[in-house]
Scaffold this motif. Structure first.
Motif, PDB file in Angstrom:
ATOM      1  N   GLY A  17       0.813  -1.221   0.000  1.00 25.22           N
ATOM      2  CA  GLY A  17       0.000   0.000   0.000  1.00 25.22           C
ATOM      3  C   GLY A  17       0.843   1.265   0.000  1.00 25.22           C
ATOM      4  N   VAL A  93      -4.245   0.988  10.721  1.00 23.09           N
ATOM      5  CA  VAL A  93      -5.408   0.124  10.494  1.00 23.09           C
ATOM      6  C   VAL A  93      -6.647   1.004  10.482  1.00 23.09           C
ATOM      7  CG1 VAL A  93      -4.417  -1.945  11.580  1.00 23.09           C
ATOM      8  CG2 VAL A  93      -5.670  -0.297  12.982  1.00 23.09           C
ATOM      9  N   VAL A 113      -2.665   1.137  17.211  1.00 18.56           N
ATOM     10  CA  VAL A 113      -1.769   1.106  16.040  1.00 18.56           C
ATOM     11  C   VAL A 113      -1.507   2.527  15.525  1.00 18.56           C
ATOM     12  CG1 VAL A 113      -1.431   0.232  13.691  1.00 18.56           C
ATOM     13  CG2 VAL A 113      -2.644  -1.180  15.387  1.00 18.56           C
ATOM     14  N   TYR A 155     -11.281   5.826  13.794  1.00 19.58           N
ATOM     15  CA  TYR A 155     -10.143   6.062  12.898  1.00 19.58           C
ATOM     16  C   TYR A 155      -9.795   7.555  12.872  1.00 19.58           C
ATOM     17  CZ  TYR A 155      -7.414   6.084   8.538  1.00 19.58           C
ATOM     18  OH  TYR A 155      -6.428   6.251   7.601  1.00 19.58           O
ATOM     19  N   GLY A 186      -4.953  11.615   1.256  1.00 19.94           N
ATOM     20  CA  GLY A 186      -6.387  11.751   0.988  1.00 19.94           C
ATOM     21  C   GLY A 186      -7.009  10.410   0.665  1.00 19.94           C
ATOM     22  N   LEU A 187      -7.249  10.152  -0.626  1.00 18.19           N
ATOM     23  CA  LEU A 187      -7.951   8.929  -1.031  1.00 18.19           C
ATOM     24  C   LEU A 187      -7.041   8.063  -1.881  1.00 18.19           C
ATOM     25  CD1 LEU A 187     -11.351  10.482  -2.148  1.00 18.19           C
ATOM     26  CD2 LEU A 187     -10.843   9.305  -0.004  1.00 18.19           C
ATOM     27  N   LEU A 188      -6.721   6.885  -1.352  1.00 22.73           N
ATOM     28  CA  LEU A 188      -5.841   5.979  -2.103  1.00 22.73           C
ATOM     29  C   LEU A 188      -6.452   4.597  -2.188  1.00 22.73           C
ATOM     30  CD1 LEU A 188      -3.779   8.047  -0.369  1.00 22.73           C
ATOM     31  CD2 LEU A 188      -2.169   6.780  -1.781  1.00 22.73           C
ATOM     32  N   THR A 190      -5.988   1.338  -1.857  1.00 17.76           N
ATOM     33  CA  THR A 190      -5.096   0.342  -1.255  1.00 17.76           C
ATOM     34  C   THR A 190      -5.962  -0.722  -0.583  1.00 17.76           C
ATOM     35  OG1 THR A 190      -5.024   1.373   0.935  1.00 17.76           O
ATOM     36  CG2 THR A 190      -3.435   2.181  -0.690  1.00 17.76           C
ATOM     37  N   PRO A 191      -5.340  -1.822  -0.080  1.00 20.25           N
ATOM     38  CA  PRO A 191      -6.134  -2.855   0.612  1.00 20.25           C
ATOM     39  C   PRO A 191      -6.990  -2.274   1.740  1.00 20.25           C
ATOM     40  CG  PRO A 191      -3.939  -3.674   0.200  1.00 20.25           C
ATOM     41  CD  PRO A 191      -3.933  -2.231  -0.235  1.00 20.25           C
TER      42      PRO A 191
HETATM   43  N1  LIG Z   1      -5.603   4.203   1.916  1.00 20.34           N
HETATM   44  C1  LIG Z   1      -5.993   5.446   2.164  1.00 20.34           C
HETATM   45  O1  LIG Z   1      -6.857   6.016   1.461  1.00 20.34           O
HETATM   46  C2  LIG Z   1      -5.392   6.224   3.316  1.00 20.34           C
HETATM   47  C3  LIG Z   1      -5.778   7.554   3.470  1.00 20.34           C
HETATM   48  C4  LIG Z   1      -5.232   8.293   4.507  1.00 20.34           C
HETATM   49  C5  LIG Z   1      -4.287   7.739   5.361  1.00 20.34           C
HETATM   50  N2  LIG Z   1      -3.917   6.432   5.198  1.00 20.34           N
HETATM   51  C6  LIG Z   1      -2.912   5.909   6.143  1.00 20.34           C
HETATM   52  O2  LIG Z   1      -1.767   5.460   5.418  1.00 20.34           O
HETATM   53  C7  LIG Z   1      -1.131   4.393   6.129  1.00 20.34           C
HETATM   54  C8  LIG Z   1      -0.993   3.174   5.217  1.00 20.34           C
HETATM   55  O3  LIG Z   1      -2.296   2.798   4.783  1.00 20.34           O
HETATM   56  P1  LIG Z   1      -2.566   1.783   3.588  1.00 20.34           P
HETATM   57  O4  LIG Z   1      -3.774   2.264   2.890  1.00 20.34           O
HETATM   58  O5  LIG Z   1      -1.308   1.545   2.826  1.00 20.34           O
HETATM   59  O6  LIG Z   1      -2.979   0.480   4.446  1.00 20.34           O
HETATM   60  P2  LIG Z   1      -2.679  -1.066   4.173  1.00 20.34           P
HETATM   61  O7  LIG Z   1      -3.644  -1.791   5.042  1.00 20.34           O
HETATM   62  O8  LIG Z   1      -2.662  -1.340   2.724  1.00 20.34           O
HETATM   63  O9  LIG Z   1      -1.191  -1.255   4.740  1.00 20.34           O
HETATM   64  C9  LIG Z   1      -0.917  -1.122   6.109  1.00 20.34           C
HETATM   65  C10 LIG Z   1       0.438  -1.721   6.424  1.00 20.34           C
HETATM   66  O10 LIG Z   1       0.645  -1.602   7.851  1.00 20.34           O
HETATM   67  C11 LIG Z   1       1.030  -2.880   8.374  1.00 20.34           C
HETATM   68  N3  LIG Z   1       0.619  -2.982   9.771  1.00 20.34           N
HETATM   69  C12 LIG Z   1      -0.651  -3.054  10.283  1.00 20.34           C
HETATM   70  N4  LIG Z   1      -0.609  -3.176  11.618  1.00 20.34           N
HETATM   71  C13 LIG Z   1       0.706  -3.163  11.976  1.00 20.34           C
HETATM   72  C14 LIG Z   1       1.397  -3.265  13.221  1.00 20.34           C
HETATM   73  N5  LIG Z   1       0.743  -3.414  14.381  1.00 20.34           N
HETATM   74  N6  LIG Z   1       2.747  -3.199  13.203  1.00 20.34           N
HETATM   75  C15 LIG Z   1       3.429  -3.067  12.043  1.00 20.34           C
HETATM   76  N7  LIG Z   1       2.833  -2.996  10.832  1.00 20.34           N
HETATM   77  C16 LIG Z   1       1.484  -3.044  10.810  1.00 20.34           C
HETATM   78  C17 LIG Z   1       0.327  -3.891   7.461  1.00 20.34           C
HETATM   79  O11 LIG Z   1       0.910  -5.169   7.551  1.00 20.34           O
HETATM   80  C18 LIG Z   1       0.518  -3.222   6.101  1.00 20.34           C
HETATM   81  O12 LIG Z   1       1.779  -3.517   5.551  1.00 20.34           O
HETATM   82  C19 LIG Z   1      -2.004   4.107   7.354  1.00 20.34           C
HETATM   83  O13 LIG Z   1      -1.494   4.788   8.482  1.00 20.34           O
HETATM   84  C20 LIG Z   1      -3.349   4.693   6.932  1.00 20.34           C
HETATM   85  O14 LIG Z   1      -4.164   5.033   8.036  1.00 20.34           O
HETATM   86  C21 LIG Z   1      -4.448   5.659   4.201  1.00 20.34           C
END
Ligand SMILES: NC(=O)c1ccc[n+]([C@@H]2O[C@H](COP(=O)([O-])OP(=O)(O)OC[C@H]3O[C@@H](n4cnc5c(N)ncnc54)[C@H](O)[C@@H]3O)[C@@H](O)[C@H]2O)c1
Length: 263
Positions: A17, A93, A113, A155, A186-188, A190-191
């Motif tokens: 991600g 998470v 987390v 969250y 913002g908006l991605l 990802t899983p």
């Molecule tokens: N996807 C979005 O739109 C979005 C938007 C804003 C912010 N974010 C933030 O970006 C970051 C990454 O999000 P993402 O979309 O890539 O999520 P994702 O679920 O695709 O990836 C999360 C990663 O964190 C790891 N992880 C989870 N719990 C963990 C722990 N306790 N210790 C170590 N590693 C752990 C997972 O194994 C994974 O590799 C997060 O902090 C998320 O809140 C995501």
């Protein structure tokens, strides 16, 4: 010479991600990378991609919610690379249930987390940064932390906390020459997104059942630039904040969201 030539960076949750995009951009900027994750399979794969880019890579098993795991993980990075210059607290998470069905566990997991995990890993890295009087910490928060709303309360609150914690850490570590900033994606696609689609189907596109279509409908309605953000966009912001070009920036949270939140 690249912006981060031969710096050592630890990226939590760097296996997939957004974390994977951050790892790629840091490596392209010259850094060697440690990936700290609980999902070792994807972390190993991403580490292989770093090596293909000509940089060194190391996977450390690191659960950001466990102090002893963070301690061992950071110690492992220091032992392997002989130092650490950049910590990116990316692991995160999202809640399992939207607010009407949210549970105590949703609050506990998000806070453990997304918020406490930043403090736990930063505390370990800060010991090293203080000794050498230099270091960069970049936290991945979210635009969800900018404003509360119905649907993602656990969250959003954890991410608002991450923005506040960024300021507190920056205040405390500034005198040691350590910069602490955050990026608010913002908006991605990802899983993580797969868990969120219910919210946006209800709010914006009630007749849409396809997850990707719901994501795009929300993007069209909410994002002035009208295009989704990519993990590499977030990685580019991290590279900047971790570079000497940002030496006088600390305690800030930068939205990388196509203009969804303008603050
Ligand atoms: N996807 C979005 O739109 C979005 C938007 C804003 C912010 N974010 C933030 O970006 C970051 C990454 O999000 P993402 O979309 O890539 O999520 P994702 O679920 O695709 O990836 C999360 C990663 O964190 C790891 N992880 C989870 N719990 C963990 C722990 N306790 N210790 C170590 N590693 C752990 C997972 O194994 C994974 O590799 C997060 O902090 C998320 O809140 C995501």
């Amino acid at each position: 010479m690249a912006a981060l030539d031969d710096r050592i960076a630890l990226v939590t949750g760097g296996g997939r991600g957004i974390g994977r995009g951050i790892v790629h951009q840091l490596a392209k900027a010259g850094a060697h990378i440690a990936i700290g994750d609980v999902d070792l399979e994807s972390a190993e794969k991403t580490a292989g991609e770093v090596e293909e880019l000509g940089r060194r890579a190391r996977v450390v098993r690191l659960d950001v919610t466990r102090a002893e795991s963070a301690r061992a993980g950071v110690a492992g990075v220091l032992e392997h690379f002989g130092g650490l210059d950049i910590l990116v607290n990316n692991a995160g998470v999202v809640q399992e249930h939207l607010d009407d069905e949210a549970t105590e566990d949703d609050y506990d997991r998000c806070f453990e987390v997304n918020l406490k995990g930043i403090w736990i890993v930063s505390r370990e890295a800060a010991e090293h940064f203080k000794q050498r009087e230099a270091g960069k910490i970049v936290n991945i928060a979210s635009i969800a932390g900018r404003r509360g709303g119905h649907g993602l309360a656990p969250y959003s609150a954890s991410k608002a906390g991450a923005i506040s914690l960024t300021q507190s850490l920056a205040s405390g570590l500034g005198r040691f020459g350590v910069n602490v900033n955050a990026v608010c994606p913002g908006l991605l696609w990802t899983p993580m997104w797969e868990k969120l689609e219910g919210l946006f189907q209800g709010d914006v596109a009630p007749d849409v059942v396809d997850k990707r279509a719901a994501f795009e409908a929300y993007l069209r309605s909410a994002c002035p630039l009208g295009r989704e953000q990519t993990p590499e966009d977030i990685g580019d912001a991290v590279v900047f904040l971790a570079s000497d070009a940002a030496r006088n920036i600390t305690g800030q949270s930068l939205n990388v969201d196509g203009g969804i939140q303008m603050n």
